[in-house]
Design a protein around this motif. Structure first.
Motif, PDB file in Angstrom:
ATOM      1  N   SER A  79       0.846  -1.176   0.000  1.00 28.35           N
ATOM      2  CA  SER A  79       0.000   0.000   0.000  1.00 28.35           C
ATOM      3  C   SER A  79       0.898   1.248   0.000  1.00 28.35           C
ATOM      4  O   SER A  79       1.989   1.226   0.560  1.00 28.35           O
ATOM      5  CB  SER A  79      -0.869  -0.030   1.260  1.00 28.35           C
ATOM      6  OG  SER A  79      -1.752   1.046   1.291  1.00 28.35           O
ATOM      7  N   PHE A  97       1.893   8.789   6.255  1.00 30.47           N
ATOM      8  CA  PHE A  97       0.487   8.559   5.948  1.00 30.47           C
ATOM      9  C   PHE A  97       0.295   7.235   5.221  1.00 30.47           C
ATOM     10  O   PHE A  97       1.118   6.850   4.373  1.00 30.47           O
ATOM     11  CB  PHE A  97      -0.053   9.687   5.060  1.00 30.47           C
ATOM     12  CG  PHE A  97      -0.066  11.030   5.727  1.00 30.47           C
ATOM     13  CD1 PHE A  97      -1.143  11.410   6.515  1.00 30.47           C
ATOM     14  CD2 PHE A  97       0.990  11.910   5.565  1.00 30.47           C
ATOM     15  CE1 PHE A  97      -1.162  12.662   7.131  1.00 30.47           C
ATOM     16  CE2 PHE A  97       0.984  13.161   6.174  1.00 30.47           C
ATOM     17  CZ  PHE A  97      -0.097  13.530   6.964  1.00 30.47           C
ATOM     18  N   ILE A  99      -2.957   4.603   3.419  1.00 30.25           N
ATOM     19  CA  ILE A  99      -4.309   4.653   2.867  1.00 30.25           C
ATOM     20  C   ILE A  99      -5.297   4.263   3.960  1.00 30.25           C
ATOM     21  O   ILE A  99      -5.189   3.191   4.557  1.00 30.25           O
ATOM     22  CB  ILE A  99      -4.421   3.746   1.623  1.00 30.25           C
ATOM     23  CG1 ILE A  99      -3.500   4.296   0.521  1.00 30.25           C
ATOM     24  CG2 ILE A  99      -5.871   3.664   1.143  1.00 30.25           C
ATOM     25  CD1 ILE A  99      -3.414   3.441  -0.716  1.00 30.25           C
ATOM     26  N   CYS A 100      -6.258   5.152   4.219  1.00 26.96           N
ATOM     27  CA  CYS A 100      -7.150   4.964   5.374  1.00 26.96           C
ATOM     28  C   CYS A 100      -8.143   3.824   5.189  1.00 26.96           C
ATOM     29  O   CYS A 100      -8.730   3.366   6.169  1.00 26.96           O
ATOM     30  CB  CYS A 100      -7.858   6.264   5.736  1.00 26.96           C
ATOM     31  SG  CYS A 100      -8.881   6.933   4.432  1.00 26.96           S
ATOM     32  N   SER A 101      -8.334   3.337   3.971  1.00 27.23           N
ATOM     33  CA  SER A 101      -9.241   2.206   3.776  1.00 27.23           C
ATOM     34  C   SER A 101      -8.573   0.868   4.116  1.00 27.23           C
ATOM     35  O   SER A 101      -9.237  -0.164   4.127  1.00 27.23           O
ATOM     36  CB  SER A 101      -9.781   2.174   2.343  1.00 27.23           C
ATOM     37  OG  SER A 101      -8.710   2.018   1.429  1.00 27.23           O
ATOM     38  N   THR A 102      -7.276   0.899   4.413  1.00 28.83           N
ATOM     39  CA  THR A 102      -6.601  -0.308   4.892  1.00 28.83           C
ATOM     40  C   THR A 102      -6.772  -0.367   6.410  1.00 28.83           C
ATOM     41  O   THR A 102      -7.240   0.588   7.018  1.00 28.83           O
ATOM     42  CB  THR A 102      -5.088  -0.287   4.578  1.00 28.83           C
ATOM     43  OG1 THR A 102      -4.466   0.743   5.360  1.00 28.83           O
ATOM     44  CG2 THR A 102      -4.821  -0.063   3.090  1.00 28.83           C
ATOM     45  N   TYR A 118      -1.003   8.650  16.708  1.00 34.02           N
ATOM     46  CA  TYR A 118      -1.721   8.289  15.484  1.00 34.02           C
ATOM     47  C   TYR A 118      -2.756   9.353  15.155  1.00 34.02           C
ATOM     48  O   TYR A 118      -3.249  10.049  16.039  1.00 34.02           O
ATOM     49  CB  TYR A 118      -2.461   6.957  15.672  1.00 34.02           C
ATOM     50  CG  TYR A 118      -1.567   5.838  16.152  1.00 34.02           C
ATOM     51  CD1 TYR A 118      -0.820   5.080  15.261  1.00 34.02           C
ATOM     52  CD2 TYR A 118      -1.460   5.547  17.512  1.00 34.02           C
ATOM     53  CE1 TYR A 118      -0.001   4.051  15.710  1.00 34.02           C
ATOM     54  CE2 TYR A 118      -0.643   4.519  17.962  1.00 34.02           C
ATOM     55  CZ  TYR A 118       0.084   3.775  17.070  1.00 34.02           C
ATOM     56  OH  TYR A 118       0.891   2.778  17.515  1.00 34.02           O
ATOM     57  N   GLU A 121      -7.227   6.576  11.195  1.00 31.66           N
ATOM     58  CA  GLU A 121      -6.805   5.347  10.517  1.00 31.66           C
ATOM     59  C   GLU A 121      -5.839   5.657   9.383  1.00 31.66           C
ATOM     60  O   GLU A 121      -5.650   4.825   8.487  1.00 31.66           O
ATOM     61  CB  GLU A 121      -8.040   4.618   9.976  1.00 31.66           C
ATOM     62  CG  GLU A 121      -8.968   4.165  11.080  1.00 31.66           C
ATOM     63  CD  GLU A 121     -10.222   3.502  10.561  1.00 31.66           C
ATOM     64  OE1 GLU A 121     -10.420   3.425   9.332  1.00 31.66           O
ATOM     65  OE2 GLU A 121     -11.008   3.038  11.394  1.00 31.66           O
ATOM     66  N   ARG A 122      -5.206   6.844   9.435  1.00 29.45           N
ATOM     67  CA  ARG A 122      -4.410   7.231   8.276  1.00 29.45           C
ATOM     68  C   ARG A 122      -2.958   7.615   8.526  1.00 29.45           C
ATOM     69  O   ARG A 122      -2.201   7.732   7.576  1.00 29.45           O
ATOM     70  CB  ARG A 122      -5.096   8.365   7.524  1.00 29.45           C
ATOM     71  CG  ARG A 122      -5.097   9.675   8.263  1.00 29.45           C
ATOM     72  CD  ARG A 122      -5.875  10.737   7.511  1.00 29.45           C
ATOM     73  NE  ARG A 122      -5.240  12.033   7.660  1.00 29.45           N
ATOM     74  CZ  ARG A 122      -4.828  12.780   6.665  1.00 29.45           C
ATOM     75  NH1 ARG A 122      -4.962  12.389   5.426  1.00 29.45           N
ATOM     76  NH2 ARG A 122      -4.257  13.943   6.894  1.00 29.45           N
ATOM     77  N   ALA A 123      -2.532   7.822   9.775  1.00 25.46           N
ATOM     78  CA  ALA A 123      -1.175   8.345   9.932  1.00 25.46           C
ATOM     79  C   ALA A 123      -0.536   7.977  11.264  1.00 25.46           C
ATOM     80  O   ALA A 123      -1.210   7.813  12.275  1.00 25.46           O
ATOM     81  CB  ALA A 123      -1.187   9.866   9.787  1.00 25.46           C
TER      82      ALA A 123
END
Length: 152
Positions: A79, A97, A99-102, A118, A121-123
Motif C-alpha cells: 500500500s 500517511f 491509505i485509510c481504507s486499509t 496516530y 486510521e491514516r497516519a
C-alpha cells in the motif's frame, strides 16, 4: 542532524540513497529545516526497508497530493506510503500517511500501542526533535509494503 536522522544513520540505512525524481527533490527542498532532515530520514527508512523485504521489488517514488509517496508499482505488493508535514491544526509536525481504507494504522496501534501517536486510521505522527522508535517504525513500513501480499 536530527535525532531520527542520527538513529537511522547509526542503523546503517544512511547509505541507501536512491536517485530522487526532480519534482520530489523540489518538494523536499521546500520543507524547512530541521523537518526536511527528518522527512528525508523517513524516506531512507522506507527505501532501505523495501530493499531488505522479500517480494517488495523496486519502489516508485512520486508525488501524490503534492507530497512524497512510495509505491510498490512493480510488484503491487503493498500500500502507498506518503511522508509530509501535518496541517497547522495538528499538535505534531510531520507524519507517515497510509491509505485509510486499509487496516494498517489500526494494526500498528494494536501492535505498538502508545509507542506512536496516530491520526485516525491514516497516519503515524512525529514531532521534530523527538526520539523515534526506528525498529518499530521499520516494521510498520514493512507491513505497509507487503500489505497486498499478506492479504492474498
Amino acid at each position: 542532524m536530527t535525532e531520527i536522522a542520527r538513529t537511522i544513520a547509526k542503523a546503517g540505512e544512511g547509505d541507501n540513497r536512491a536517485a530522487m525524481p526532480p519534482e520530489v527533490a523540489a518538494t523536499f527542498g521546500d520543507y524547512p529545516e530541521p523537518m526536511r532532515s527528518e522527512l528525508l530520514a523517513l524516506r531512507e527508512l522506507v527505501l532501505a526497508t523495501a530493499s531488505e523485504t522479500e517480494g517488495v521489488g523496486a519502489i516508485t517514488e512520486s508525488l501524490k497530493w503534492g507530497e512524497p509517496a512510495y509505491l510498490t508499482k512493480e510488484t503491487r505488493s503493498g500500500s502507498t506510503i506518503r511522508i509530509a508535514p501535518t496541517n497547522a491544526k495538528s499538535a505534531h509536525d510531520y507524519a507517515m500517511f497510509f491509505i485509510c481504507s486499509t487496516n494498517l494504522v489500526n494494526d500498528f496501534r494494536a501492535q505498538f500501542g502508545d509507542m506512536f501517536a496516530y491520526e485516525g486510521e491514516r497516519a503515524v505522527l512525529f514531532t521534530v526533535g523527538d526520539s523515534v522508535p526506528v525498529d518499530e517504525l521499520r516494521e510498520c513500513v514493512r507491513q505497509a509494503l507487503t500489505y497486498h501480499l499478506r492479504r492474498a
